[in-house]
Design a protein around this motif. Structure first.
Motif, PDB file in Angstrom:
ATOM      1  N   GLU A 138      35.404  48.650  47.300  1.00  0.00           N
ATOM      2  CA  GLU A 138      36.333  48.152  48.329  1.00  0.00           C
ATOM      3  C   GLU A 138      36.670  49.098  49.472  1.00  0.00           C
ATOM      4  O   GLU A 138      37.659  48.871  50.161  1.00  0.00           O
TER       5      GLU A 138
ATOM      6  N   TRP B 184      46.621  52.722  37.832  1.00  0.00           N
ATOM      7  CA  TRP B 184      45.983  51.627  38.567  1.00  0.00           C
ATOM      8  C   TRP B 184      46.829  50.384  38.368  1.00  0.00           C
ATOM      9  O   TRP B 184      47.849  50.449  37.682  1.00  0.00           O
ATOM     10  N   ASP B 185      46.443  49.250  38.986  1.00  0.00           N
ATOM     11  CA  ASP B 185      47.363  48.113  38.892  1.00  0.00           C
ATOM     12  C   ASP B 185      47.215  47.320  37.596  1.00  0.00           C
ATOM     13  O   ASP B 185      47.730  46.226  37.469  1.00  0.00           O
ATOM     14  N   TRP B 186      46.531  47.896  36.608  1.00  0.00           N
ATOM     15  CA  TRP B 186      46.470  47.320  35.260  1.00  0.00           C
ATOM     16  C   TRP B 186      46.625  48.405  34.205  1.00  0.00           C
ATOM     17  O   TRP B 186      46.372  48.164  33.031  1.00  0.00           O
TER      18      TRP B 186
ATOM     19  N   GLU C 291      34.395  39.780  42.359  1.00  0.00           N
ATOM     20  CA  GLU C 291      35.738  39.894  41.780  1.00  0.00           C
ATOM     21  C   GLU C 291      36.582  38.696  42.152  1.00  0.00           C
ATOM     22  O   GLU C 291      36.520  38.224  43.298  1.00  0.00           O
TER      23      GLU C 291
ATOM     24  N   HIS D 198      46.529  38.110  45.008  1.00  0.00           N
ATOM     25  CA  HIS D 198      47.119  38.911  46.097  1.00  0.00           C
ATOM     26  C   HIS D 198      47.563  38.031  47.264  1.00  0.00           C
ATOM     27  O   HIS D 198      48.574  38.312  47.904  1.00  0.00           O
TER      28      HIS D 198
END
Ligand code: BMA
Length: 761
Positions: free
Chosen positions: A450, A196-198, A544, A526
């Protein structure tokens, strides 16, 4: 004579058998966990080594010194071979003669990750395909007295699903998966395991939750459902439903619900018995900051001839929760009433604490939930790319008043929804809803993360080349699952808990959308927008938003060699999983705090920058209380040592933003703003009673402080109040040009806050 002796012996043996059988019939249900003696091997090596259960293959390889720490330096890519193997877990367990006499002997697997065949004494008993499900079956007919063999063969999800992927008619978006063969939408396995992006990608496998052997006779308690069905200011009515499973079609049992006993006639199959309990308002459960977290003991017991057959204890919080989504003069509200009181939600998004879940300890859960409580959180979102959390997590949330926004485990992907997929998903939903619904902390179910916003705004149709027919099919399937099948199941198993199909319900692309519903605002990050936009874009409920920072150097040094503790090293660079990269952190932190001379200084500046971003956002959200009724920043915690949006790092160390949030989430707080050429002081209170606050407005000119205004004010419960709106010239007689204005607040109850704003006029 011999004949007589034989007859007598037969009589004795059968009398003993009957007696023992009766004993077994009267025995209460027993449960034991099969955790010792496990071994594992890869199918290509076939060499057994000791394994831990619950656990996973990566930790077993680590404990056997086959691999090094997966989180160290760039080991992530070096250990990618593990996901391509099939892994076997072997064990033997014994059944004693006494145990063997039980009428039912069930094997229950609380969590198998993921694609697995389970063999008991060489018979295939389960074909598992969903990490989130509980697998249970009666295995009495397959069991042997003495030793029994259990083998669980886990298949590489990449191999297992690449065929299905090839045969599927359309390419599917797959969360943050960053490899060629993206199988994650096909596998009911935590999406973040695929990267994931973390966090890193470790497609692990194994027996991640305990295996039980439970034995019962006649009947057992299958499930319990407690719900507050009505409430007024004085009292509440609670309905308790007990589902009993019976294998006998005659006889009676006594069912006790909190000392209230009743006779139940047994019939084969399941029966549901209901009872009503009443509680006074003093006994209600409240979220953190709104009142006490009183938990009621609910004790359920089945008795036969005064012997306990089965029992079940739990703690229940008497409360109602309503999600208010109403059209109003500006748009659509999104807020929660707890016990009838509109409650502003303060909290964060939670991700799993590790890629290797069995090493998350009770202590880890306690530390994190205490940090949430101490920072005045009243809500945490369990995000859909992770897992349905452990029972202990929800117990702690009940105890400390942290409401849970519970996503179902779907995130940023489209799914191959067909009969088999829907079937396993609905089993997953009912397993988890039944497990979690009695927790007073569960505030809302949410279908996914999302997907709707992505469907309408991220250009998936073009990116994945779907024609009209494909789009139509995917969208219809999506709607069937999230807007029909799942809510239907919820109306059966947990009608008292609100449901939304997705988060967010509104998209951040346009200002007008901020008047509607729930929102993930990613303009800052983003969208690379300035921090000041946090003030401009205030939604009805912010689910978020966030800005990244680096974890502390001590935390990083547990994964990175000292010579690589810099932004340029491969090891450090590969930890940054967001496509935006480190440049945005550097840009903002240099603008605010100048160029860092060392990497440690860079880390601190990144954290100060993040704190500033979160402070701006939270101030804006709280000041618009009423319009906005919740702020959940992305993200609370980390799953490894790397840069991310978190405020608590992998080793549970609070970043600078954590301290700031703790101050900003106080139940009562004062803020100062400059509106045109006027100073505006406001106080926001989430308390449910009026309170006096002492306010002091100070002007700062370099190091000199000038007292401008001071007052004690009665602040009304659960409101935002503008206390002062005045031209600066009226407040300051001095001609000194002020650099800054600061409002300081104190209360007799010990709430202290200070907020400042630069004065550039
Ligand atoms: C949010 C989350 C995650 C992600 C985060 C940062 O939308 O739902 O998918 O980690 O954005 O990009």
């Amino acid at each position: 004579m011999l004949q007589l002796q034989i007859k007598y012996s037969i009589f004795l043996i059968s009398a003993l058998f009957c007696f023992q059988n009766n004993l077994a019939q009267n025995n209460s249900k027993t449960d034991r966990i099969i955790d010792a003696g496990w071994e594992f091997q890869s199918q290509s090596e076939m060499k057994l080594r000791p394994a831990s259960v619950p656990g996973c293959v990566h930790l077993d390889l680590l404990n056997n010194q086959i691999i090094n720490d997966p989180y160290f330096e760039t080991n992530e890519e070096k250990q990618a071979w593990i996901e391509m193997e099939n892994w076997e877990y072997h064990n033997t367990f014994s059944i004693s003669p006494k145990e063997f006499k039980n009428e039912h002997i069930e094997l229950q697997f609380d969590g198998l990750d993921t694609e697995a065949d389970v063999y008991l004494n060489d018979s295939l008993i389960i074909e598992a395909n969903n990490m989130f499900r509980t697998w249970k079956l009666d295995v009495k007919s397959l069991l042997l007295l003495g030793k029994n063999k259990l083998l669980i063969r886990f298949y590489s999800p990449v191999h297992a699903y690449s065929e299905k992927l090839k045969n599927y008619p359309y390419p599917l978006p797959a969360g943050c998966e960053d490899v060629n063969i993206k199988v994650s939408p096909f596998v009911r396995k935590a999406a973040y395991h695929f990267g994931w992006d973390w966090g890193p990608r470790f497609v692990t496998c194994g027996i991640w939750r305990p295996i039980h052997l439970s034995m019962w006779n006649n009947c057992q308690i299958n499930s319990v459902h407690c719900q507050t069905i009505s409430r007024n200011e004085q009292k509440a009515k609670v309905k308790v439903s007990v589902e009993i499973e019976s294998s006998s079609s005659s006889g009676t049992i006594d069912l006790m619900i909190n000392q209230h006993s009743r006779k139940i006639k047994l019939k084969k199959g399941t029966i549901t018995i209901q009872d009503t309990l009443y509680y006074r308002a003093e006994d209600f459960w409240w979220p953190n900051g709104s009142g006490a977290q009183i938990l009621q003991n609910i004790n359920i017991e089945i008795r036969n001839n005064n012997l306990t057959v089965d029992d079940y204890q739990m703690k229940f919080g008497v409360r109602t929760i309503d999600l208010i989504q109403k059209s109003d003069s500006i748009g659509t509200s999104f807020s929660f009433d707890v016990n009838g009181i509109p409650t502003f939600m303060k909290g964060a998004n939670y991700i799993p604490q590790d890629l290797f879940l069995s090493r998350v300890s009770p202590q880890d859960y306690e530390t994190l939930i205490m940090k949430a409580k101490n920072a005045h959180f009243n809500m945490i979102r369990v995000w859909g790319g992770g897992i349905y959390e452990s029972d202990y997590f929800y117990d702690l949330c009940d105890k400390h008043g942290i409401l849970i926004w519970q996503d179902f485990m779907f995130a940023g992907s489209m799914y191959p929804i067909n009969k088999a997929f829907t079937e396993t998903v609905l089993e997953e939903v009912s397993d988890n809803v039944k497990r979690l619904r009695n927790h007073p902390s569960i505030a809302i179910w949410c279908g996914n993360n999302e997907i709707e916003v992505a469907w309408s705004n991220w250009g998936w149709q073009k990116q994945y080349g779907w024609d009209a027919e494909a789009s139509d099919q995917l969208w219809t399937d999506y709607n069937t699952l999230f807007k029909s099948d799942i809510p239907q199941l919820l109306s059966k198993y947990a009608p008292e808990i609100p449901y939304v199909s997705t988060s967010p319900l509104s998209n951040w692309g346009e200002l007008a959308n901020f008047n509607h519903s729930s929102m993930h605002y990613w303009g800052v990050w983003h969208g690379k927008e300035p921090f000041a936009n946090f003030k401009k874009y205030v939604p009805r409920f912010m689910v978020e938003y966030g800005f990244q920072s680096f974890p502390d150097s001590i935390t990083l040094s547990t994964a990175i060699n000292s010579e690589n503790m810099n932004l340029e090293s491969d090891a450090m660079n590969k930890r940054q999983k967001s496509y935006i990269g480190n440049n945005l952190i550097t840009k903002h932190s240099e603008a605010l705090f100048g160029k860092a001379n060392t990497f440690s200084e860079y880390i601190i500046n990144s954290q100060k920058t993040q704190a500033k971003a979160y402070a701006m956002a939270i101030k804006a959200h709280r000041l618009r209380k009423g319009h906005c009724m919740g702020t959940l920043f992305w993200q609370f915690n980390d799953c490894w040592q790397g840069p991310s949006w978190s405020v608590i790092d992998y080793h549970k160390k609070g970043k600078i933003a954590y301290q700031k949030i703790k101050e900003l989430y106080q139940p009562v707080i004062a803020f100062v703003e400059i509106i045109d050429d006027s100073v505006q002081v406001s106080v926001v209170s989430d308390l449910l009673k009026d309170i006096y606050v002492q306010l002091k407005l100070i002007g700062v000119q370099n190091n000199t402080k000038i007292d401008l205004w001071e007052q004690e004010i009665l602040v009304h419960a659960n409101q935002m109040q503008i206390i002062l709106h005045e031209k600066i010239k009226k407040l300051s007689t001095s001609n000194i040009k002020l650099n800054q204005l600061r409002i300081e607040m104190k209360t007799a109850e010990g709430f202290n806050s200070s907020d400042e704003i630069d004065w550039n006029q």
